[in-house]
Motif scaffolding. Structure first.
Motif, PDB file in Angstrom:
ATOM      1  N   GLN A 152       0.830  -1.199   0.000  1.00 15.78           N
ATOM      2  CA  GLN A 152       0.000   0.000   0.000  1.00 15.78           C
ATOM      3  C   GLN A 152       0.870   1.257   0.000  1.00 15.78           C
ATOM      4  N   LEU A 153       1.924   1.251   0.807  1.00 20.14           N
ATOM      5  CA  LEU A 153       2.814   2.407   0.865  1.00 20.14           C
ATOM      6  C   LEU A 153       3.485   2.653  -0.488  1.00 20.14           C
ATOM      7  N   SER A 154       3.863   1.579  -1.154  1.00 25.91           N
ATOM      8  CA  SER A 154       4.487   1.704  -2.465  1.00 25.91           C
ATOM      9  C   SER A 154       3.508   2.283  -3.488  1.00 25.91           C
ATOM     10  N   ALA A 155       2.260   1.845  -3.434  1.00 25.21           N
ATOM     11  CA  ALA A 155       1.238   2.366  -4.351  1.00 25.21           C
ATOM     12  C   ALA A 155       0.982   3.852  -4.095  1.00 25.21           C
ATOM     13  N   ILE A 156       0.919   4.229  -2.831  1.00 21.42           N
ATOM     14  CA  ILE A 156       0.722   5.640  -2.485  1.00 21.42           C
ATOM     15  C   ILE A 156       1.914   6.466  -2.963  1.00 21.42           C
ATOM     16  N   ALA A 157       3.121   5.940  -2.767  1.00 26.78           N
ATOM     17  CA  ALA A 157       4.327   6.650  -3.204  1.00 26.78           C
ATOM     18  C   ALA A 157       4.345   6.816  -4.720  1.00 26.78           C
ATOM     19  N   ALA A 158       3.901   5.801  -5.452  1.00 27.90           N
ATOM     20  CA  ALA A 158       3.866   5.885  -6.915  1.00 27.90           C
ATOM     21  C   ALA A 158       2.896   6.973  -7.375  1.00 27.90           C
ATOM     22  N   GLU A 159       1.764   7.105  -6.682  1.00 28.96           N
ATOM     23  CA  GLU A 159       0.799   8.161  -7.014  1.00 28.96           C
ATOM     24  C   GLU A 159       1.372   9.545  -6.728  1.00 28.96           C
ATOM     25  N   ARG A 160       2.123   9.667  -5.655  1.00 29.26           N
ATOM     26  CA  ARG A 160       2.659  10.946  -5.213  1.00 29.26           C
ATOM     27  C   ARG A 160       3.926  11.344  -5.984  1.00 29.26           C
ATOM     28  N   LYS A 161       4.616  10.395  -6.586  1.00 29.26           N
ATOM     29  CA  LYS A 161       5.927  10.629  -7.197  1.00 29.26           C
ATOM     30  C   LYS A 161       5.975  11.811  -8.167  1.00 29.26           C
ATOM     31  N   PRO A 162       4.986  11.984  -9.056  1.00 28.00           N
ATOM     32  CA  PRO A 162       5.082  13.115  -9.998  1.00 28.00           C
ATOM     33  C   PRO A 162       5.094  14.496  -9.325  1.00 28.00           C
ATOM     34  N   THR A 163       4.607  14.580  -8.103  1.00 32.41           N
ATOM     35  CA  THR A 163       4.550  15.880  -7.414  1.00 32.41           C
ATOM     36  C   THR A 163       5.731  16.096  -6.472  1.00 32.41           C
ATOM     37  N   MET A 164       6.597  15.117  -6.373  1.00 28.83           N
ATOM     38  CA  MET A 164       7.684  15.200  -5.393  1.00 28.83           C
ATOM     39  C   MET A 164       8.986  15.671  -6.016  1.00 28.83           C
ATOM     40  N   LEU A 165       9.810  16.263  -5.181  1.00 24.50           N
ATOM     41  CA  LEU A 165      11.176  16.613  -5.541  1.00 24.50           C
ATOM     42  C   LEU A 165      12.007  15.350  -5.340  1.00 24.50           C
ATOM     43  N   LEU A 166      12.588  14.827  -6.418  1.00 29.99           N
ATOM     44  CA  LEU A 166      13.282  13.539  -6.353  1.00 29.99           C
ATOM     45  C   LEU A 166      14.786  13.735  -6.212  1.00 29.99           C
ATOM     46  N   LEU A 167      15.387  12.956  -5.329  1.00 27.19           N
ATOM     47  CA  LEU A 167      16.831  12.961  -5.127  1.00 27.19           C
ATOM     48  C   LEU A 167      17.394  11.691  -5.758  1.00 27.19           C
ATOM     49  N   PRO A 168      18.219  11.823  -6.798  1.00 25.99           N
ATOM     50  CA  PRO A 168      18.865  10.632  -7.363  1.00 25.99           C
ATOM     51  C   PRO A 168      19.862  10.083  -6.344  1.00 25.99           C
ATOM     52  N   TYR A 169      19.470   9.023  -5.639  1.00 26.65           N
ATOM     53  CA  TYR A 169      20.230   8.568  -4.474  1.00 26.65           C
ATOM     54  C   TYR A 169      21.580   7.942  -4.815  1.00 26.65           C
ATOM     55  N   GLY A 170      21.824   7.671  -6.088  1.00 27.78           N
ATOM     56  CA  GLY A 170      23.153   7.217  -6.487  1.00 27.78           C
ATOM     57  C   GLY A 170      24.208   8.270  -6.190  1.00 27.78           C
ATOM     58  N   ILE A 171      23.805   9.531  -6.187  1.00 24.19           N
ATOM     59  CA  ILE A 171      24.749  10.618  -5.906  1.00 24.19           C
ATOM     60  C   ILE A 171      25.198  10.598  -4.444  1.00 24.19           C
ATOM     61  N   PRO A 172      24.276  10.570  -3.464  1.00 23.55           N
ATOM     62  CA  PRO A 172      24.754  10.471  -2.078  1.00 23.55           C
ATOM     63  C   PRO A 172      25.484   9.160  -1.773  1.00 23.55           C
ATOM     64  N   ILE A 173      25.099   8.069  -2.440  1.00 21.69           N
ATOM     65  CA  ILE A 173      25.828   6.813  -2.236  1.00 21.69           C
ATOM     66  C   ILE A 173      27.271   6.996  -2.696  1.00 21.69           C
ATOM     67  N   ALA A 174      27.447   7.617  -3.851  1.00 24.32           N
ATOM     68  CA  ALA A 174      28.806   7.837  -4.367  1.00 24.32           C
ATOM     69  C   ALA A 174      29.586   8.790  -3.464  1.00 24.32           C
ATOM     70  N   ILE A 175      29.012   9.931  -3.135  1.00 24.28           N
ATOM     71  CA  ILE A 175      29.719  10.915  -2.301  1.00 24.28           C
ATOM     72  C   ILE A 175      30.050  10.324  -0.932  1.00 24.28           C
ATOM     73  N   GLY A 176      29.064   9.669  -0.321  1.00 17.46           N
ATOM     74  CA  GLY A 176      29.270   9.105   1.010  1.00 17.46           C
ATOM     75  C   GLY A 176      30.297   7.987   1.025  1.00 17.46           C
ATOM     76  N   THR A 177      30.218   7.085   0.057  1.00 21.04           N
ATOM     77  CA  THR A 177      31.148   5.956   0.016  1.00 21.04           C
ATOM     78  C   THR A 177      32.567   6.426  -0.300  1.00 21.04           C
ATOM     79  N   ILE A 178      32.694   7.292  -1.289  1.00 20.61           N
ATOM     80  CA  ILE A 178      34.026   7.803  -1.632  1.00 20.61           C
ATOM     81  C   ILE A 178      34.586   8.641  -0.482  1.00 20.61           C
ATOM     82  N   GLY A 179      33.731   9.422   0.156  1.00 18.40           N
ATOM     83  CA  GLY A 179      34.163  10.180   1.338  1.00 18.40           C
ATOM     84  C   GLY A 179      34.648   9.258   2.441  1.00 18.40           C
TER      85      GLY A 179
END
Length: 188
Positions: A152-179
């Protein structure tokens, strides 16, 4: 000339960490442009970590690599299950685990999570949307606490996704891991 020779010997000695760093940078750039970390990056990343560990350290190495992979998956799978991030991000951290094993993966994740929070807050502040996004965060938190059903949470998130500010999380994974690599001296 000696500096170049010294630098080359450091890279040769720590090549697995440099390889992980390179893959993370490629994944972060792709994620930044496409909001997705593709399978052609993540699957070979994971499998090559298993292969390297087996060849370098035998069955014990494969065991370490598999444990690291499972830890990488386990750390981000709950967020994926409720629609909070993409599968590519989860597989990217699993790939990190396949190469640097469990303990380092957990610490790299901790630094990545902090970087993700800093980047998310910065994005919201830069767009002057603090009140809107804070209210959205409280709604999401309430849904997680009340609904508790990942589907249910995933379905709600999918409905809300077009209105959200999205963070491409590969960027923090890269910065954090390399850091983390730099901080611990692994990327010498």
């Amino acid at each position: 000339m000696n500096l170049l020779v010294d630098y080359s010997s450091v890279i040769a000695e720590h090549w697995p960490v440099w390889l992980v760093t390179f893959v993370l940078i490629v994944a972060a750039v792709i994620d930044g442009f496409e909001l997705k970390v593709p399978n052609w990056v993540t699957f070979p990343f994971i499998v090559s970590g298993w292969a390297y560990s087996t060849l370098a350290f035998g069955w014990e190495g494969l065991g370490w690599s598999l444990v690291g992979t499972v830890i990488g998956l386990a750390l981000l799978l709950p967020a994926y299950a409720i629609g909070g991030m993409g599968a590519g991000d989860v597989k990217l951290l699993a790939g990190v685990g396949a190469w640097i094993y469990g303990t380092h993966t957990m610490y790299a994740f901790a630094v990545s999570a902090i970087m993700g929070a800093v980047l998310a807050v910065s994005m919201v502040l830069a767009r002057r949307g603090w009140n809107r996004h804070w209210a959205q965060f409280l709604v999401i938190l309430n849904e997680i606490l009340v609904i508790r059903n990942p589907e249910q949470l995933s379905a709600i998130a999918a409905e809300r996704k077009p209105t959200m500010l999205l963070l491409p999380y590969g960027i923090p994974i890269a910065i954090g891991t390399i850091g983390y690599f730099v901080w611990t001296g692994m990327l010498a």
